[in-house]
Design an enzyme around this catalytic site. Structure first.
Site, PDB file in Angstrom:
ATOM      1  N   THR A 186      -5.518  -6.537  -1.496  1.00 36.65           N
ATOM      2  CA  THR A 186      -4.226  -5.873  -1.343  1.00 36.65           C
ATOM      3  C   THR A 186      -3.310  -6.604  -0.369  1.00 36.65           C
ATOM      4  O   THR A 186      -3.806  -7.289   0.541  1.00 36.65           O
ATOM      5  CB  THR A 186      -4.462  -4.426  -0.837  1.00 36.65           C
ATOM      6  OG1 THR A 186      -3.225  -3.848  -0.471  1.00 36.65           O
ATOM      7  CG2 THR A 186      -5.373  -4.393   0.386  1.00 36.65           C
ATOM      8  N   ASP A 187      -2.002  -6.407  -0.522  1.00 32.42           N
ATOM      9  CA  ASP A 187      -1.055  -6.972   0.455  1.00 32.42           C
ATOM     10  C   ASP A 187      -1.156  -6.253   1.802  1.00 32.42           C
ATOM     11  O   ASP A 187      -0.625  -6.727   2.807  1.00 32.42           O
ATOM     12  CB  ASP A 187       0.385  -6.932  -0.080  1.00 32.42           C
ATOM     13  CG  ASP A 187       0.900  -5.527  -0.403  1.00 32.42           C
ATOM     14  OD1 ASP A 187       0.142  -4.547  -0.264  1.00 32.42           O
ATOM     15  OD2 ASP A 187       2.077  -5.408  -0.812  1.00 32.42           O
ATOM     16  N   GLU A 188      -1.825  -5.087   1.828  1.00 34.48           N
ATOM     17  CA  GLU A 188      -1.908  -4.321   3.078  1.00 34.48           C
ATOM     18  C   GLU A 188      -2.701  -5.057   4.158  1.00 34.48           C
ATOM     19  O   GLU A 188      -2.615  -4.712   5.338  1.00 34.48           O
ATOM     20  CB  GLU A 188      -2.506  -2.930   2.828  1.00 34.48           C
ATOM     21  CG  GLU A 188      -1.611  -2.121   1.900  1.00 34.48           C
ATOM     22  CD  GLU A 188      -2.051  -0.679   1.739  1.00 34.48           C
ATOM     23  OE1 GLU A 188      -2.464  -0.051   2.722  1.00 34.48           O
ATOM     24  OE2 GLU A 188      -1.984  -0.177   0.603  1.00 34.48           O
ATOM     25  N   TYR A 243      -8.432   1.515   5.784  1.00 37.83           N
ATOM     26  CA  TYR A 243      -8.529   0.949   4.429  1.00 37.83           C
ATOM     27  C   TYR A 243      -8.199  -0.544   4.456  1.00 37.83           C
ATOM     28  O   TYR A 243      -8.974  -1.378   3.970  1.00 37.83           O
ATOM     29  CB  TYR A 243      -7.571   1.689   3.479  1.00 37.83           C
ATOM     30  CG  TYR A 243      -7.280   0.935   2.194  1.00 37.83           C
ATOM     31  CD1 TYR A 243      -8.282   0.711   1.258  1.00 37.83           C
ATOM     32  CD2 TYR A 243      -6.007   0.421   1.927  1.00 37.83           C
ATOM     33  CE1 TYR A 243      -8.024  -0.007   0.088  1.00 37.83           C
ATOM     34  CE2 TYR A 243      -5.741  -0.293   0.764  1.00 37.83           C
ATOM     35  CZ  TYR A 243      -6.749  -0.499  -0.156  1.00 37.83           C
ATOM     36  OH  TYR A 243      -6.499  -1.208  -1.304  1.00 37.83           O
ATOM     37  N   LYS A 286     -10.553  -3.871   3.636  1.00 33.69           N
ATOM     38  CA  LYS A 286     -10.246  -4.871   2.600  1.00 33.69           C
ATOM     39  C   LYS A 286     -10.120  -6.262   3.236  1.00 33.69           C
ATOM     40  O   LYS A 286     -10.536  -7.265   2.656  1.00 33.69           O
ATOM     41  CB  LYS A 286      -8.944  -4.505   1.867  1.00 33.69           C
ATOM     42  CG  LYS A 286      -9.012  -3.263   1.008  1.00 33.69           C
ATOM     43  CD  LYS A 286      -9.980  -3.345  -0.160  1.00 33.69           C
ATOM     44  CE  LYS A 286      -9.560  -4.328  -1.226  1.00 33.69           C
ATOM     45  NZ  LYS A 286     -10.451  -4.263  -2.415  1.00 33.69           N
TER      46      LYS A 286
HETATM   47  P1  NAD Z   1      -9.357   3.362  -7.670  1.00 31.58           P
HETATM   48  O1  NAD Z   1      -9.668   4.133  -6.431  1.00 31.58           O
HETATM   49  O2  NAD Z   1      -8.497   3.986  -8.709  1.00 31.58           O
HETATM   50  O3  NAD Z   1     -10.723   2.937  -8.394  1.00 31.58           O
HETATM   51  C1  NAD Z   1     -11.821   2.432  -7.687  1.00 31.58           C
HETATM   52  C2  NAD Z   1     -13.034   2.481  -8.611  1.00 31.58           C
HETATM   53  O4  NAD Z   1     -14.152   1.931  -7.882  1.00 31.58           O
HETATM   54  C3  NAD Z   1     -13.427   3.887  -9.036  1.00 31.58           C
HETATM   55  O5  NAD Z   1     -13.644   3.926 -10.433  1.00 31.58           O
HETATM   56  C4  NAD Z   1     -14.716   4.159  -8.269  1.00 31.58           C
HETATM   57  O6  NAD Z   1     -15.616   5.021  -8.955  1.00 31.58           O
HETATM   58  C5  NAD Z   1     -15.292   2.750  -8.121  1.00 31.58           C
HETATM   59  N1  NAD Z   1     -16.205   2.655  -6.971  1.00 31.58           N
HETATM   60  C6  NAD Z   1     -16.010   3.119  -5.709  1.00 31.58           C
HETATM   61  N2  NAD Z   1     -17.078   2.853  -4.939  1.00 31.58           N
HETATM   62  C7  NAD Z   1     -17.961   2.158  -5.720  1.00 31.58           C
HETATM   63  C8  NAD Z   1     -19.244   1.585  -5.497  1.00 31.58           C
HETATM   64  N3  NAD Z   1     -19.833   1.679  -4.302  1.00 31.58           N
HETATM   65  N4  NAD Z   1     -19.849   0.949  -6.522  1.00 31.58           N
HETATM   66  C9  NAD Z   1     -19.253   0.853  -7.745  1.00 31.58           C
HETATM   67  N5  NAD Z   1     -18.053   1.389  -8.016  1.00 31.58           N
HETATM   68  C10 NAD Z   1     -17.411   2.029  -7.018  1.00 31.58           C
HETATM   69  O7  NAD Z   1      -8.744   1.978  -7.176  1.00 31.58           O
HETATM   70  P2  NAD Z   1      -7.575   1.088  -7.833  1.00 31.58           P
HETATM   71  O8  NAD Z   1      -6.267   1.635  -7.426  1.00 31.58           O
HETATM   72  O9  NAD Z   1      -7.882   0.892  -9.264  1.00 31.58           O
HETATM   73  O10 NAD Z   1      -7.797  -0.275  -7.047  1.00 31.58           O
HETATM   74  C11 NAD Z   1      -8.692  -1.287  -7.548  1.00 31.58           C
HETATM   75  C12 NAD Z   1      -8.747  -2.421  -6.551  1.00 31.58           C
HETATM   76  O11 NAD Z   1      -7.436  -2.939  -6.332  1.00 31.58           O
HETATM   77  C13 NAD Z   1      -9.268  -1.997  -5.182  1.00 31.58           C
HETATM   78  O12 NAD Z   1     -10.088  -3.017  -4.682  1.00 31.58           O
HETATM   79  C14 NAD Z   1      -8.014  -1.850  -4.339  1.00 31.58           C
HETATM   80  O13 NAD Z   1      -8.284  -2.122  -2.984  1.00 31.58           O
HETATM   81  C15 NAD Z   1      -7.112  -2.906  -4.956  1.00 31.58           C
HETATM   82  N6  NAD Z   1      -5.671  -2.629  -4.833  1.00 31.58           N
HETATM   83  C16 NAD Z   1      -5.120  -1.506  -5.389  1.00 31.58           C
HETATM   84  C17 NAD Z   1      -3.736  -1.304  -5.292  1.00 31.58           C
HETATM   85  C18 NAD Z   1      -3.056  -0.120  -5.937  1.00 31.58           C
HETATM   86  O14 NAD Z   1      -1.828  -0.033  -5.860  1.00 31.58           O
HETATM   87  N7  NAD Z   1      -3.769   0.772  -6.581  1.00 31.58           N
HETATM   88  C19 NAD Z   1      -2.939  -2.200  -4.595  1.00 31.58           C
HETATM   89  C20 NAD Z   1      -3.560  -3.328  -4.027  1.00 31.58           C
HETATM   90  C21 NAD Z   1      -4.913  -3.538  -4.178  1.00 31.58           C
END
Ligand code: NAD
Length: 296
Positions: free
Chosen positions: A133-135, A159, A163
């Site tokens: 993430t950009d965070e 969080y 990351k």
């Molecule tokens: P999300 O919370 O919607 O989904 C996360 C998934 O990971 C879920 O299906 C959960 O069941 C699974 N999970 C959690 N713990 C687990 C474990 N121990 N083993 C296996 N599976 C596990 O997240 P998202 O929004 O889809 O984000 C996906 C990735 O992208 C993350 O790494 C997040 O940090 C990154 N990200 C998201 C955003 C955003 O805007 N949503 C922005 C930047 C980065």
């Protein structure tokens, strides 16, 4: 045609990525997900089981991950699995350290053991794409240029810190052990299949139900918004052509304040699903999140 191991593919971005691969490539997908509260297997229900297999399991479970790699022999791992909601990380950071840090280490370890046993072009072409993430870069001043890949890490929430730690591990597994890791850092995603605790789906659902629209502080926090499908295309491109050891930032070049987003949603709903009072009247300003970044 090859098999891609996707972790966390029943979550928001992961599910969109799985759907993207099914539609635009001939890869098969093994989707390994713990099915936490954030997962929604229904997002993937209609997919052909010959191309996509959802397997419940924990990335912290090294033995299970090792078996999975041996059984499916993937050509790449795309690692989305994470605890992802900042507010939850403030209330309970432990789960974030467990999955995002310890889980990423367990996965890197197992990926390294698997990759070390590959030979020839299979070894050369293998990739571990770590989604971040950009965070991790912290907050930008209003007059600063957007983050680039060299920006200093300064995570502010539990969080973001978890990351950032995972990004450092991923980098180290490349530098120290040679594992072909690529890191991507993206901005705020929006689009279908997002869990309704995040800004856009939460506001839409509340606004449709005439419920208050809680906006943190003055609502002037600025974010860059990235449509999830655009993000998926970028990850696919990174998978095809990204250089091991490199970092790629992925943004939508669409910066706006949280309040502007909420206003836009209210106005769109008023237009499409008219209600007796303008939905902007549902906005309630609530105490700001501690450590809330002003701008990414
Ligand atoms: P999300 O919370 O919607 O989904 C996360 C998934 O990971 C879920 O299906 C959960 O069941 C699974 N999970 C959690 N713990 C687990 C474990 N121990 N083993 C296996 N599976 C596990 O997240 P998202 O929004 O889809 O984000 C996906 C990735 O992208 C993350 O790494 C997040 O940090 C990154 N990200 C998201 C955003 C955003 O805007 N949503 C922005 C930047 C980065």
């Amino acid at each position: 045609m090859s098999t891609i191991l996707v972790t966390g593919g029943a979550g928001f971005i992961g599910a969109n990525f799985v759907r993207h691969l099914i539609e635009h490539t001939d890869h098969s997908i093994v989707n390994f997900d713990l099915l936490t509260y954030a997962a929604n297997p229904e997002s993937l229900e209609d997919l052909d089981s010959k191309r996509h297999q959802l397997i419940e399991g924990d990335i912290c479970d090294a033995e299970r991950v090792s078996e999975l790699l041996a059984e499916h022999q993937p050509s790449a791992i795309v690692h989305f699995a994470a605890e992802s909601h900042v507010d939850r990380s403030i209330d309970g950071p432990g789960a974030f350290i467990r999955t995002n840090v310890n889980g990423t280490q367990a996965l890197l370890d197992q990926a390294l053991a698997y990759w070390s046993g590959l030979e020839g072009s299979e070894k050369e072409n293998f990739r571990f794409v770590h989604i971040s993430t950009d965070e991790v870069y912290g907050s930008l001043a209003l007059d600063e240029a957007p983050f680039d890949e060299q920006h200093q890490y300064a995570p502010n929430s539990p969080y973001a810190a978890s990351k950032a730690a995972a990004d450092h591990l991923a980098r180290a597994w490349h530098k120290t052990y040679g594992l072909p890791v690529i890191i991507t850092n993206c901005s705020n995603n929006y689009g279908p299949y997002q869990f309704p605790e995040k800004l856009i789906p939460l506001m839409l659902i509340n606004a449709l139900n005439g419920k208050p629209l809680p906006v943190y502080g003055d609502g002037q926090q600025r974010r860059d918004w990235l449509f999830v499908t655009d993000h998926c295309k970028a990850i696919e491109r990174v998978l095809e052509a990204g250089q091991p050891g490199r970092v790629y930032n992925i943004g939508g070049d669409a910066e706006t304040t949280n309040l502007e987003v909420v206003h836009a949603l209210c106005d769109l709903l008023d237009e499409r699903v008219p209600s007796s009072t303008p939905r902007r009247e549902l906005i309630e300003y609530v105490t700001d999140r501690p450590g809330h970044d002003r701008r990414y």
